[in-house]
Design a protein around this motif. Structure first.
Motif, PDB file in Angstrom:
ATOM      1  N   LEU A 150       0.929  -1.359  -0.174  1.00 27.92           N
ATOM      2  CA  LEU A 150       0.035   0.082   0.079  1.00 27.92           C
ATOM      3  C   LEU A 150       0.979   1.155  -0.037  1.00 27.92           C
ATOM      4  O   LEU A 150       0.591   2.326  -0.647  1.00 27.92           O
ATOM      5  CB  LEU A 150      -0.865   0.160   1.230  1.00 27.92           C
ATOM      6  CG  LEU A 150      -1.986  -0.887   1.262  1.00 27.92           C
ATOM      7  CD1 LEU A 150      -2.763  -0.952   2.493  1.00 27.92           C
ATOM      8  CD2 LEU A 150      -2.940  -0.844   0.024  1.00 27.92           C
ATOM      9  N   ASP A 151       1.900   1.259   0.847  1.00 30.27           N
ATOM     10  CA  ASP A 151       2.903   2.387   0.903  1.00 30.27           C
ATOM     11  C   ASP A 151       3.594   2.528  -0.555  1.00 30.27           C
ATOM     12  O   ASP A 151       3.632   3.921  -0.910  1.00 30.27           O
ATOM     13  CB  ASP A 151       4.000   2.304   1.945  1.00 30.27           C
ATOM     14  CG  ASP A 151       3.509   2.222   3.378  1.00 30.27           C
ATOM     15  OD1 ASP A 151       2.441   3.172   3.335  1.00 30.27           O
ATOM     16  OD2 ASP A 151       3.828   1.786   4.252  1.00 30.27           O
ATOM     17  N   LEU A 152       4.085   1.603  -0.956  1.00 28.34           N
ATOM     18  CA  LEU A 152       4.589   1.544  -2.261  1.00 28.34           C
ATOM     19  C   LEU A 152       3.662   2.106  -3.579  1.00 28.34           C
ATOM     20  O   LEU A 152       4.175   3.136  -4.119  1.00 28.34           O
ATOM     21  CB  LEU A 152       5.059   0.225  -2.653  1.00 28.34           C
ATOM     22  CG  LEU A 152       6.249   0.440  -3.809  1.00 28.34           C
ATOM     23  CD1 LEU A 152       7.508   1.078  -3.413  1.00 28.34           C
ATOM     24  CD2 LEU A 152       6.642  -1.161  -4.079  1.00 28.34           C
ATOM     25  N   SER A 153       2.634   1.645  -3.235  1.00 25.36           N
ATOM     26  CA  SER A 153       1.562   2.015  -4.564  1.00 25.36           C
ATOM     27  C   SER A 153       1.131   3.640  -4.418  1.00 25.36           C
ATOM     28  O   SER A 153       0.974   4.306  -5.472  1.00 25.36           O
ATOM     29  CB  SER A 153       0.288   1.115  -4.187  1.00 25.36           C
ATOM     30  OG  SER A 153       0.486  -0.102  -4.597  1.00 25.36           O
ATOM     31  N   SER A 154       1.309   4.151  -2.847  1.00 25.75           N
ATOM     32  CA  SER A 154       0.710   5.371  -2.690  1.00 25.75           C
ATOM     33  C   SER A 154       1.817   6.323  -3.366  1.00 25.75           C
ATOM     34  O   SER A 154       1.528   7.340  -4.112  1.00 25.75           O
ATOM     35  CB  SER A 154       0.558   5.704  -1.482  1.00 25.75           C
ATOM     36  OG  SER A 154       1.731   5.734  -0.628  1.00 25.75           O
ATOM     37  N   ARG A 155       2.985   5.945  -3.231  1.00 26.48           N
ATOM     38  CA  ARG A 155       4.258   6.799  -3.529  1.00 26.48           C
ATOM     39  C   ARG A 155       4.159   6.659  -5.016  1.00 26.48           C
ATOM     40  O   ARG A 155       4.614   7.856  -5.675  1.00 26.48           O
ATOM     41  CB  ARG A 155       5.627   6.323  -3.184  1.00 26.48           C
ATOM     42  CG  ARG A 155       5.754   6.494  -1.784  1.00 26.48           C
ATOM     43  CD  ARG A 155       7.209   6.191  -1.187  1.00 26.48           C
ATOM     44  NE  ARG A 155       7.712   4.912  -1.200  1.00 26.48           N
ATOM     45  CZ  ARG A 155       7.593   3.944  -0.038  1.00 26.48           C
ATOM     46  NH1 ARG A 155       6.848   4.463   1.071  1.00 26.48           N
ATOM     47  NH2 ARG A 155       7.846   2.521  -0.318  1.00 26.48           N
ATOM     48  N   PHE A 156       4.005   5.530  -5.612  1.00 25.34           N
ATOM     49  CA  PHE A 156       3.789   5.393  -7.125  1.00 25.34           C
ATOM     50  C   PHE A 156       2.819   6.490  -7.625  1.00 25.34           C
ATOM     51  O   PHE A 156       2.831   7.025  -8.684  1.00 25.34           O
ATOM     52  CB  PHE A 156       3.446   3.973  -7.633  1.00 25.34           C
ATOM     53  CG  PHE A 156       4.691   3.157  -7.784  1.00 25.34           C
ATOM     54  CD1 PHE A 156       5.916   3.242  -7.112  1.00 25.34           C
ATOM     55  CD2 PHE A 156       4.960   2.688  -9.276  1.00 25.34           C
ATOM     56  CE1 PHE A 156       6.917   2.444  -7.271  1.00 25.34           C
ATOM     57  CE2 PHE A 156       5.859   1.582  -9.158  1.00 25.34           C
ATOM     58  CZ  PHE A 156       7.061   1.644  -8.431  1.00 25.34           C
ATOM     59  N   GLY A 157       1.514   6.622  -6.961  1.00 21.46           N
ATOM     60  CA  GLY A 157       0.596   7.221  -7.317  1.00 21.46           C
ATOM     61  C   GLY A 157       0.646   9.003  -7.253  1.00 21.46           C
ATOM     62  O   GLY A 157       0.109   9.527  -7.908  1.00 21.46           O
ATOM     63  N   GLU A 158       1.619   9.228  -6.281  1.00 17.79           N
ATOM     64  CA  GLU A 158       1.798  10.534  -6.001  1.00 17.79           C
ATOM     65  C   GLU A 158       2.469  11.572  -7.301  1.00 17.79           C
ATOM     66  O   GLU A 158       2.495  12.809  -7.193  1.00 17.79           O
ATOM     67  CB  GLU A 158       2.741  10.981  -4.807  1.00 17.79           C
ATOM     68  CG  GLU A 158       1.872  10.589  -3.437  1.00 17.79           C
ATOM     69  CD  GLU A 158       2.708  10.552  -2.291  1.00 17.79           C
ATOM     70  OE1 GLU A 158       4.032  10.694  -2.432  1.00 17.79           O
ATOM     71  OE2 GLU A 158       2.079  10.395  -1.161  1.00 17.79           O
ATOM     72  N   LYS A 159       3.108  10.702  -8.122  1.00 16.50           N
ATOM     73  CA  LYS A 159       3.808  11.480  -9.183  1.00 16.50           C
ATOM     74  C   LYS A 159       4.803  12.476  -8.996  1.00 16.50           C
ATOM     75  O   LYS A 159       4.749  13.462  -9.484  1.00 16.50           O
ATOM     76  CB  LYS A 159       2.657  11.840 -10.198  1.00 16.50           C
ATOM     77  CG  LYS A 159       1.740  10.846 -10.626  1.00 16.50           C
ATOM     78  CD  LYS A 159       2.414   9.789 -11.589  1.00 16.50           C
ATOM     79  CE  LYS A 159       1.414   8.785 -12.176  1.00 16.50           C
ATOM     80  NZ  LYS A 159       2.270   7.544 -12.984  1.00 16.50           N
ATOM     81  N   THR A 160       5.436  12.339  -7.534  1.00 20.32           N
ATOM     82  CA  THR A 160       6.216  13.261  -6.975  1.00 20.32           C
ATOM     83  C   THR A 160       7.778  13.472  -8.251  1.00 20.32           C
ATOM     84  O   THR A 160       8.103  12.685  -8.508  1.00 20.32           O
ATOM     85  CB  THR A 160       6.894  12.953  -5.748  1.00 20.32           C
ATOM     86  OG1 THR A 160       5.771  12.863  -4.896  1.00 20.32           O
ATOM     87  CG2 THR A 160       7.797  14.120  -5.085  1.00 20.32           C
TER      88      THR A 160
END
Length: 199
Positions: free
Chosen positions: A58-68
Protein backbone atom coordinates in the motif's frame (compact mmCIF):
# COMPACT_ATOMS: atom_id res chain seq x y z
CA UNK A 1 16.43 4.10 -20.38
CA UNK A 2 17.47 0.76 -18.88
CA UNK A 3 21.15 0.52 -18.11
CA UNK A 4 23.15 -2.71 -18.33
CA UNK A 5 25.87 -3.65 -15.86
CA UNK A 6 27.39 -7.11 -15.99
CA UNK A 7 24.42 -9.50 -16.09
CA UNK A 8 21.87 -7.21 -14.43
CA UNK A 9 19.61 -4.56 -15.90
CA UNK A 10 18.65 -1.52 -13.81
CA UNK A 11 15.41 0.23 -14.75
CA UNK A 12 12.66 2.39 -13.33
CA UNK A 13 9.97 0.35 -11.58
CA UNK A 14 6.43 0.40 -12.94
CA UNK A 15 3.07 -0.38 -11.29
CA UNK A 16 3.32 -4.04 -12.37
CA UNK A 17 6.43 -4.37 -10.17
CA UNK A 18 4.69 -3.35 -6.92
CA UNK A 19 3.93 -6.91 -5.81
CA UNK A 20 7.47 -8.15 -6.48
CA UNK A 21 9.10 -5.11 -4.86
CA UNK A 22 6.94 -5.38 -1.75
CA UNK A 23 7.90 -9.07 -1.46
CA UNK A 24 11.63 -8.20 -1.66
CA UNK A 25 11.25 -5.46 0.97
CA UNK A 26 9.22 -7.61 3.36
CA UNK A 27 11.57 -10.58 3.02
CA UNK A 28 14.67 -8.41 3.49
CA UNK A 29 13.48 -6.30 6.43
CA UNK A 30 11.41 -8.81 8.39
CA UNK A 31 12.38 -12.39 7.52
CA UNK A 32 15.92 -12.30 6.18
CA UNK A 33 17.93 -15.41 6.94
CA UNK A 34 21.00 -13.17 7.39
CA UNK A 35 19.75 -12.02 10.79
CA UNK A 36 19.87 -14.09 13.96
CA UNK A 37 16.47 -13.84 15.65
CA UNK A 38 14.71 -15.67 18.44
CA UNK A 39 12.55 -18.65 17.40
CA UNK A 40 9.35 -17.09 18.80
CA UNK A 41 10.08 -13.84 17.01
CA UNK A 42 10.47 -15.72 13.71
CA UNK A 43 7.18 -17.56 14.31
CA UNK A 44 5.41 -14.26 15.00
CA UNK A 45 6.84 -12.67 11.84
CA UNK A 46 5.74 -15.69 9.79
CA UNK A 47 2.23 -15.29 11.19
CA UNK A 48 1.89 -11.58 10.37
CA UNK A 49 3.98 -11.70 7.18
CA UNK A 50 0.99 -11.27 4.81
CA UNK A 51 -0.11 -8.15 6.72
CA UNK A 52 3.41 -6.70 6.67
CA UNK A 53 3.67 -7.30 2.93
CA UNK A 54 0.24 -5.79 2.31
CA UNK A 55 1.16 -2.66 4.28
CA UNK A 56 4.39 -2.23 2.32
CA UNK A 57 2.49 -2.74 -0.94
CA UNK A 58 0.00 0.00 0.00
CA UNK A 59 2.83 2.42 0.88
CA UNK A 60 4.65 1.68 -2.35
CA UNK A 61 1.48 2.07 -4.44
CA UNK A 62 0.76 5.44 -2.83
CA UNK A 63 4.28 6.70 -3.64
CA UNK A 64 3.85 5.53 -7.24
CA UNK A 65 0.51 7.34 -7.42
CA UNK A 66 1.79 10.68 -6.10
CA UNK A 67 3.88 11.38 -9.24
CA UNK A 68 6.40 13.39 -7.17
CA UNK A 69 9.03 14.97 -9.48
CA UNK A 70 12.04 13.91 -7.40
CA UNK A 71 11.04 10.36 -6.57
CA UNK A 72 12.30 7.17 -8.19
CA UNK A 73 11.99 3.48 -7.52
CA UNK A 74 14.70 1.50 -9.30
CA UNK A 75 14.71 -2.25 -9.75
CA UNK A 76 17.31 -4.74 -10.94
CA UNK A 77 16.44 -7.69 -13.15
CA UNK A 78 18.36 -10.61 -14.61
CA UNK A 79 18.30 -11.56 -18.34
CA UNK A 80 16.72 -14.90 -17.44
CA UNK A 81 13.52 -13.03 -16.50
CA UNK A 82 13.57 -9.32 -17.27
CA UNK A 83 10.06 -8.79 -15.87
CA UNK A 84 10.97 -10.10 -12.39
CA UNK A 85 12.72 -7.62 -10.04
CA UNK A 86 15.38 -9.17 -7.83
CA UNK A 87 16.49 -5.99 -6.01
CA UNK A 88 15.26 -2.46 -5.46
CA UNK A 89 15.93 0.96 -3.99
CA UNK A 90 14.00 4.19 -3.74
CA UNK A 91 15.11 7.82 -3.88
CA UNK A 92 13.19 10.81 -2.56
CA UNK A 93 13.86 14.29 -1.23
CA UNK A 94 14.39 14.37 2.53
CA UNK A 95 15.50 16.95 5.08
CA UNK A 96 18.99 16.39 6.48
CA UNK A 97 20.83 18.55 9.01
CA UNK A 98 23.15 21.19 7.63
CA UNK A 99 26.67 20.54 8.88
CA UNK A 100 28.20 23.23 11.03
CA UNK A 101 24.81 24.85 11.78
CA UNK A 102 23.55 23.95 15.22
CA UNK A 103 21.55 25.88 17.75
CA UNK A 104 20.89 24.17 21.08
CA UNK A 105 17.54 25.88 21.65
CA UNK A 106 16.18 26.14 18.13
CA UNK A 107 17.48 22.85 16.75
CA UNK A 108 19.60 22.24 13.68
CA UNK A 109 19.08 23.92 10.35
CA UNK A 110 17.67 21.39 7.86
CA UNK A 111 18.06 21.26 4.09
CA UNK A 112 16.41 19.02 1.48
CA UNK A 113 18.60 16.62 -0.47
CA UNK A 114 18.13 13.40 -2.45
CA UNK A 115 17.99 10.44 -0.09
CA UNK A 116 18.22 6.67 -0.73
CA UNK A 117 15.96 4.34 1.23
CA UNK A 118 14.53 0.81 1.00
CA UNK A 119 17.62 -0.69 -0.61
CA UNK A 120 16.97 -4.43 -0.62
CA UNK A 121 18.17 -7.47 -2.55
CA UNK A 122 16.31 -10.77 -2.67
CA UNK A 123 18.22 -13.32 -0.54
CA UNK A 124 18.95 -15.56 -3.55
CA UNK A 125 20.72 -12.72 -5.36
CA UNK A 126 22.90 -11.26 -2.62
CA UNK A 127 26.68 -10.82 -2.82
CA UNK A 128 26.67 -10.67 -6.63
CA UNK A 129 27.16 -6.91 -7.04
CA UNK A 130 23.55 -5.96 -7.72
CA UNK A 131 23.30 -3.55 -4.76
CA UNK A 132 26.37 -1.67 -5.98
CA UNK A 133 24.86 -1.39 -9.46
CA UNK A 134 21.62 0.01 -8.00
CA UNK A 135 23.59 2.60 -6.03
CA UNK A 136 25.48 3.72 -9.13
CA UNK A 137 22.20 3.98 -11.06
CA UNK A 138 20.78 6.09 -8.22
CA UNK A 139 23.70 8.49 -8.60
CA UNK A 140 22.95 8.97 -12.30
CA UNK A 141 19.28 9.58 -11.53
CA UNK A 142 20.13 12.23 -8.93
CA UNK A 143 22.55 13.95 -11.31
CA UNK A 144 19.76 14.13 -13.89
CA UNK A 145 17.65 15.91 -11.28
CA UNK A 146 20.44 18.48 -10.96
CA UNK A 147 21.81 17.53 -7.51
CA UNK A 148 25.40 16.82 -6.50
CA UNK A 149 24.94 15.17 -3.08
CA UNK A 150 23.22 11.96 -2.04
CA UNK A 151 22.40 10.71 1.47
CA UNK A 152 21.35 7.51 3.18
CA UNK A 153 21.20 5.95 6.66
CA UNK A 154 22.86 2.77 7.85
CA UNK A 155 22.72 1.06 11.24
CA UNK A 156 25.99 1.03 13.16
CA UNK A 157 25.95 -2.78 13.50
CA UNK A 158 25.25 -3.48 9.80
CA UNK A 159 28.88 -4.01 8.86
CA UNK A 160 28.13 -5.63 5.49
CA UNK A 161 26.17 -2.59 4.31
CA UNK A 162 28.71 -0.17 5.77
CA UNK A 163 31.51 -1.91 3.86
CA UNK A 164 29.54 -1.62 0.61
CA UNK A 165 28.74 2.07 1.11
CA UNK A 166 32.34 2.82 2.02
CA UNK A 167 33.49 0.98 -1.10
CA UNK A 168 31.31 3.11 -3.40
CA UNK A 169 32.37 6.37 -1.77
CA UNK A 170 29.90 7.24 1.00
CA UNK A 171 31.33 9.01 4.05
CA UNK A 172 30.10 9.60 7.59
CA UNK A 173 28.05 12.79 7.80
CA UNK A 174 26.22 12.54 11.14
CA UNK A 175 25.58 10.10 14.00
CA UNK A 176 22.02 9.71 15.28
CA UNK A 177 20.42 7.79 18.11
CA UNK A 178 23.05 8.33 20.81
CA UNK A 179 20.36 8.34 23.53
CA UNK A 180 18.93 5.00 22.37
CA UNK A 181 22.45 3.62 22.20
CA UNK A 182 23.37 4.55 25.76
CA UNK A 183 20.00 3.88 27.42
CA UNK A 184 18.52 1.00 25.41
CA UNK A 185 21.68 -0.44 23.83
CA UNK A 186 20.14 -0.09 20.38
CA UNK A 187 22.49 0.48 17.42
CA UNK A 188 22.94 4.06 16.30
CA UNK A 189 21.96 5.26 12.85
CA UNK A 190 24.73 6.78 10.78
CA UNK A 191 23.80 9.36 8.16
CA UNK A 192 26.09 8.93 5.15
CA UNK A 193 26.81 11.38 2.35
CA UNK A 194 28.32 11.06 -1.09
CA UNK A 195 29.37 14.05 -3.14
CA UNK A 196 28.76 13.25 -6.78
CA UNK A 197 31.06 14.16 -9.62
CA UNK A 198 29.55 16.28 -12.36
CA UNK A 199 28.31 14.49 -15.48
Amino acid sequence: MPSQFSSFTIRQANPRDVGYVSEILTESFYRSADRQVHFLHRCFVDMVYPLLRYGIMLDLSSRFGEKTPCYACLVATHPANKSLPIATLEICMRYVPAQGHQNFWLGREMQQHPYIFNLAVHPHWRRRGVAKQLLLAAERTVKQWGYSQLYMHVLEDNQTARNLYDHVGYQMYDREGNLNYWLLRKPRRFLLQKKLRSI
